[in-house]
Design a protein around this motif. Structure first.
Motif, mmCIF file in Angstrom:
data_model
loop_
_atom_site.group_PDB
_atom_site.id
_atom_site.type_symbol
_atom_site.label_atom_id
_atom_site.label_comp_id
_atom_site.label_asym_id
_atom_site.label_seq_id
_atom_site.Cartn_x
_atom_site.Cartn_y
_atom_site.Cartn_z
ATOM 1 N N ILE A 49 0.811 -1.217 0.000
ATOM 2 C CA ILE A 49 0.000 0.000 0.000
ATOM 3 C C ILE A 49 0.844 1.266 0.000
ATOM 4 O O ILE A 49 0.626 2.177 -0.798
ATOM 5 N N PHE A 50 1.807 1.328 0.886
ATOM 6 C CA PHE A 50 2.523 2.594 1.034
ATOM 7 C C PHE A 50 3.283 3.017 -0.208
ATOM 8 O O PHE A 50 3.156 4.161 -0.643
ATOM 9 N N MET A 69 -14.245 11.758 24.034
ATOM 10 C CA MET A 69 -15.148 12.574 24.846
ATOM 11 C C MET A 69 -15.975 11.706 25.792
ATOM 12 O O MET A 69 -16.607 12.211 26.713
ATOM 13 N N ASN A 70 -15.982 10.399 25.561
ATOM 14 C CA ASN A 70 -16.744 9.516 26.444
ATOM 15 C C ASN A 70 -16.190 9.573 27.865
ATOM 16 O O ASN A 70 -14.973 9.493 28.077
ATOM 17 N N ALA A 71 -17.093 9.705 28.817
ATOM 18 C CA ALA A 71 -16.663 9.843 30.207
ATOM 19 C C ALA A 71 -15.775 8.668 30.609
ATOM 20 O O ALA A 71 -16.028 7.526 30.221
ATOM 21 N N GLY A 72 -14.695 8.969 31.361
ATOM 22 C CA GLY A 72 -13.818 7.926 31.864
ATOM 23 C C GLY A 72 -12.834 7.350 30.865
ATOM 24 O O GLY A 72 -12.177 6.345 31.152
ATOM 25 N N SER A 73 -12.713 7.952 29.703
ATOM 26 C CA SER A 73 -11.775 7.430 28.700
ATOM 27 C C SER A 73 -10.332 7.703 29.093
ATOM 28 O O SER A 73 -10.041 8.686 29.761
ATOM 29 N N THR A 74 -9.442 6.840 28.644
ATOM 30 C CA THR A 74 -8.016 7.106 28.835
ATOM 31 C C THR A 74 -7.422 7.486 27.489
ATOM 32 O O THR A 74 -7.851 6.972 26.448
ATOM 33 N N PRO A 75 -6.442 8.383 27.525
ATOM 34 C CA PRO A 75 -5.837 8.781 26.253
ATOM 35 C C PRO A 75 -5.012 7.647 25.660
ATOM 36 O O PRO A 75 -4.576 6.747 26.379
ATOM 37 N N THR A 76 -4.823 7.708 24.362
ATOM 38 C CA THR A 76 -4.062 6.649 23.699
ATOM 39 C C THR A 76 -3.158 7.245 22.626
ATOM 40 O O THR A 76 -3.402 8.355 22.146
ATOM 41 N N LYS A 77 -2.137 6.514 22.280
ATOM 42 C CA LYS A 77 -1.229 6.980 21.238
ATOM 43 C C LYS A 77 -0.906 5.820 20.310
ATOM 44 O O LYS A 77 -0.481 4.748 20.757
ATOM 45 N N TRP A 78 -1.138 6.047 19.040
ATOM 46 C CA TRP A 78 -0.911 5.004 18.021
ATOM 47 C C TRP A 78 0.243 5.467 17.148
ATOM 48 O O TRP A 78 0.299 6.635 16.736
ATOM 49 N N VAL A 79 1.180 4.592 16.883
ATOM 50 C CA VAL A 79 2.349 4.977 16.090
ATOM 51 C C VAL A 79 2.519 3.999 14.938
ATOM 52 O O VAL A 79 2.482 2.782 15.131
ATOM 53 N N CYS A 80 2.714 4.522 13.762
ATOM 54 C CA CYS A 80 2.903 3.655 12.608
ATOM 55 C C CYS A 80 4.007 4.239 11.738
ATOM 56 O O CYS A 80 4.027 5.442 11.468
ATOM 57 N N GLU A 81 4.941 3.372 11.339
ATOM 58 C CA GLU A 81 6.088 3.879 10.593
ATOM 59 C C GLU A 81 5.991 3.567 9.111
ATOM 60 O O GLU A 81 6.987 3.332 8.443
ATOM 61 N N GLY A 82 4.817 3.520 8.619
ATOM 62 C CA GLY A 82 4.659 3.344 7.180
ATOM 63 C C GLY A 82 4.825 1.911 6.733
ATOM 64 O O GLY A 82 5.033 1.628 5.563
ATOM 65 N N GLU A 83 4.758 0.992 7.689
ATOM 66 C CA GLU A 83 4.715 -0.426 7.343
ATOM 67 C C GLU A 83 3.403 -0.942 7.906
ATOM 68 O O GLU A 83 2.635 -0.177 8.492
ATOM 69 N N THR A 84 3.147 -2.191 7.747
ATOM 70 C CA THR A 84 1.861 -2.668 8.239
ATOM 71 C C THR A 84 1.847 -2.929 9.745
ATOM 72 O O THR A 84 0.825 -3.247 10.310
ATOM 73 N N ASP A 85 2.979 -2.776 10.396
ATOM 74 C CA ASP A 85 3.012 -2.922 11.857
ATOM 75 C C ASP A 85 2.778 -1.578 12.525
ATOM 76 O O ASP A 85 3.178 -0.547 12.015
ATOM 77 N N TYR A 86 2.144 -1.636 13.691
ATOM 78 C CA TYR A 86 1.941 -0.404 14.453
ATOM 79 C C TYR A 86 2.018 -0.720 15.936
ATOM 80 O O TYR A 86 1.949 -1.888 16.334
ATOM 81 N N SER A 117 5.000 11.389 5.036
ATOM 82 C CA SER A 117 5.591 11.058 6.344
ATOM 83 C C SER A 117 6.249 9.690 6.339
ATOM 84 O O SER A 117 5.838 8.796 5.611
ATOM 85 N N ASN A 118 7.239 9.536 7.210
ATOM 86 C CA ASN A 118 7.753 8.190 7.414
ATOM 87 C C ASN A 118 7.327 7.650 8.775
ATOM 88 O O ASN A 118 7.616 6.517 9.130
ATOM 89 N N ARG A 119 6.639 8.499 9.523
ATOM 90 C CA ARG A 119 6.107 8.046 10.810
ATOM 91 C C ARG A 119 4.902 8.922 11.136
ATOM 92 O O ARG A 119 4.962 10.144 10.996
ATOM 93 N N VAL A 120 3.818 8.278 11.529
ATOM 94 C CA VAL A 120 2.610 9.025 11.873
ATOM 95 C C VAL A 120 2.164 8.614 13.267
ATOM 96 O O VAL A 120 2.123 7.419 13.582
ATOM 97 N N GLU A 121 1.866 9.632 14.088
ATOM 98 C CA GLU A 121 1.371 9.336 15.438
ATOM 99 C C GLU A 121 -0.023 9.921 15.599
ATOM 100 O O GLU A 121 -0.275 11.053 15.189
ATOM 101 N N VAL A 122 -0.896 9.118 16.196
ATOM 102 C CA VAL A 122 -2.244 9.613 16.499
ATOM 103 C C VAL A 122 -2.414 9.564 18.005
ATOM 104 O O VAL A 122 -2.354 8.491 18.612
#
Ligand code: ADP
Ligand code: MG
Length: 636
Positions: free
Chosen positions: A15-16, A141-158, A131-136
């Protein structure tokens, strides 16, 4: 939370590279896609907050450029995502869209344009073009949610990592690749955003990490309330003009504008302006921008507005235009047909309204809109039906009239002779004498211009609307048969012979070749006719066959400057005092002077039908002076 690894479940190893390769030329659209996602997220949050009776924060999108860190981030205060949602919407769903895209492109072997991206849900993945790396990073907004961070370096692994994000919303950070470093520039980012997001509904700030503290205050780059979304009743002329000035700073004031607003059976908002046309500029560049919910989509409005309307400038915003399908299916789309018809109808109605409510203003802008209007009438029969009665022409008194008004103005005495006829004269041609003659009988003639009118008048003749039929006849081709004539006498025949001898030569002794040469030398003059118009003092005029005249004009418009001379007939009015006197001089044997008068008469006929060419002018002045001198000597 500990970090967790995942793998994109579909088989998308390629894909990339494909995204990068195919979409490379359009890679600035990643900004549009990410900002559009941020906009959607803010809208969704507002909708949910309303149903849950929560407070609705003001939507805000911040785009930050950090040249040193080589990152661009896009942060919104939209609804945010939980880790599960990021995995579902970003990592899996979007990838399956990408896979579908790749399969399709492979099977069809074609090259997608930027409009294909949204369709296959590739919006988010356009980030990987630059990009060669994307972070989300996201906090739902749902009450009690915890923040999260997703990292992908342009391959199918994240990977998922812990995040400290404390405000609801999403921040997407792009680590810009080596080929895309041009985007690590706040100015470049701002101008790209201006192109796509100029009218997005939430404020977009651009922050430059390099800027000094005091100038670091980020500016809003967009207008969240574009004029077309506003209620027309709240807008003043100045608001439209100001909007126009901002959009088209190189133009003068717009002549006229139309606010489009419809909710049913499709939604559409827009403002179309009639620009002051610059005749030196080609019309083919499109100046109507297409938006989908305030997101710029395309400059290409073909199929949505008919070609003749592409002279207009402005914006059309509709979420009902299927933007992401190919052109061919757009043409057959019933919505598009409806939208196109609506726009045509609306433009026609606005013009009619102006005509009926403020005719003086309509007449002031007529010169600038006539090309568009006549072209529209020729090319679109719906528009023709609506607008034909609102096409106006200047008459001999320099007043604008419609064709109906023209017909109504024909005096009773000429009604039968003029049945269906419209007398016209070509702009710039100075056949005043003939027009004055007609006017003295109450007959008006209409001024036509050389570019569009040969086509428009022909169109009107061939395409009958209602019961009115029209036949355009030029003043010089028609005057003799219209105005009352005196009977031809023997002395009139003498005039004809005399002028023929002088101006054409004694034809009996000439070969056909000599005659043709003669005719060329006389600018196509071949025939002399005598017509004695009652009460007319005009000595002569040129008559050109109507059909030949038109063919010649069309050829000229196509850059074919009359290769062969058009046959003209010099019509002499033996009743005119000048001609009468010429005959007397001839009888007295003063043929040298008669010859000069004859040439002068021909000159006058030339002047009244076409004006004199510059190179002929000097000779004309010299001849006239000589003639005057001689006539004066004669009198003394
Ligand atoms: P689309 O916008 O057409 O749905 P995208 O690939 O652009 O496709 O985005 C995929 C999905 O990811 C979106 O439908 C949305 O659910 C989610 N998403 C992307 N960006 C954001 C964001 N900034 N905030 C919340 N959700 C997002
Ligand atoms: Mg999207």
């Amino acid at each position: 939370m500990t970090s967790r690894k995942g793998t994109i479940s579909v088989n998308t190893n390629d894909i990339f590279p494909i995204i990068k390769k195919w979409l490379y030329s359009e890679h600035d659209i990643f900004l549009r896609e990410l900002v559009a996602n941020a906009t959607d997220a803010i809208t969704k949050r507002a909708t949910l907050a309303r149903t849950q009776n929560q407070e609705i924060p003001t939507g805000k999108i911040t785009v930050s450029v950090d040249k040193a860190a080589k990152t661009i981030s896009i942060e919104d205060n939209g609804l945010g995502m939980t880790e599960a949602e990021v995995e579902k919407y970003i990592a899996q769903l979007a990838f399956s869209g990408a896979e579908e895209f790749v399969q399709k492109m492979k099977s069809e072997g074609n090259t997608p344009g930027n409009d294909i991206i949204g369709k296959f849900g590739l919006g988010f993945y356009s980030a990987f073009m630059v990009s060669n790396r994307v972070e989300v990073e996201s906090l739902s907004m749902n009450a009690g949610s915890t923040p999260t961070k997703w990292v992908c370096e342009g391959e199918t692994d994240y990977t998922f990592e812990a995040s400290t994000k404390s405000d609801v919303g999403t921040k997407i950070t792009l680590h810009i690749n080596a080929e895309s470093e041009e985007f690590l520039n706040a100015w470049k980012v701002s101008s790209t955003l201006k192109k796509f997001c100029d009218f997005m509904p939430y404020e977009i700030f651009v922050k430059d990490a390099e800027a000094k503290e005091e100038s670091a205050h980020p500016g809003v780059i967009n207008e969240t309330q574009p004029i077309w979304k506003k209620d027309p009743s709240t807008l003043k002329d100045e608001d439209y003009k100001e909007f126009y000035r901002k959009q088209f700073p190189m133009d003068g004031e717009p002549l006229f504008w139309i606010h489009l607003k419809v909710d049913h059976p499709f939604t559409l908002d827009g403002v179309l302006f009639f620009p002051k046309l610059n005749p030196n500029k080609p019309f083919n560049e499109s100046n109507i921008k297409l938006y989908n919910k305030q997101v710029f989509v395309s400059n290409n409005v073909k199929d949505i507005v008919p070609e003749f309307l592409s002279l207009l400038k402005g914006s059309i915003d509709s979420s009902d235009i299927p933007l992401n399908v190919s052109r061919s299916s757009l043409q057959g789309d019933p919505n598009i047909k409806k939208i196109s018809n609506y726009v045509i109808k609306k433009v026609a109605e606005s013009l009619k309204k102006l005509f009926n409510n403020d005719r003086a203003r309509y007449e002031t802008i007529w010169e600038d809109i006539q090309l568009f209007l006549k072209y529209g009438a020729i090319s679109d029969n719906k528009f023709d039906e609506m607008m034909r009665d609102f096409v106006i022409f200047k008459n001999s008194d320099n007043k604008y009239v419609t064709l109906k008004e023209y017909t109504a103005s024909i005096p009773e005495a000429y009604k039968t002779k003029m049945e269906g006829k419209v007398l016209y004269f070509e702009k710039g041609k100075s056949d005043y004498a003939l027009r004055r003659e007609l006017l003295s009988q109450g007959l008006q003639a209409l001024e036509t211009e050389s570019y569009i009118d040969p086509h428009f008048t022909q169109h009107v003749e061939f395409t009958k609307l209602g019961d009115a039929t029209y036949k355009f006849v030029s003043v010089d081709s028609e005057i003799a048969s219209l105005l009352e004539q005196d009977a031809t006498t023997d002395s009139d025949i003498k005039v004809k012979d005399l002028f023929t001898d002088i101006l054409i030569g004694k034809t009996e002794n000439k070969t056909e070749e000599e005659e043709d040469l003669d005719s060329l030398n006389h600018g196509g003059l071949k025939d002399i006719e005598i017509v004695k118009i009652k009460n007319s003092k005009a000595p002569a005029y040129f008559k050109v066959d109507e059909q030949m005249k038109r063919m010649n004009q069309m050829a000229k418009n196509m850059g074919n400057d009359s290769m062969f001379p058009v046959k003209k007939t010099l019509v002499i009015n033996p009743g005119s005092p000048l001609i009468q006197n010429a005959l007397k001089l001839h009888e007295k044997g003063n043929d040298a002077l008669v010859k000069k008068i004859a040439h002068h008469v021909e000159d006058l006929a030339h002047i009244s039908s076409e004006g004199l060419k510059h190179e002929d002018r000097e000779a004309f002045v010299a001849r006239t002076q000589e003639l005057m001198q001689e006539l004066t000597n004669l009198a003394l």
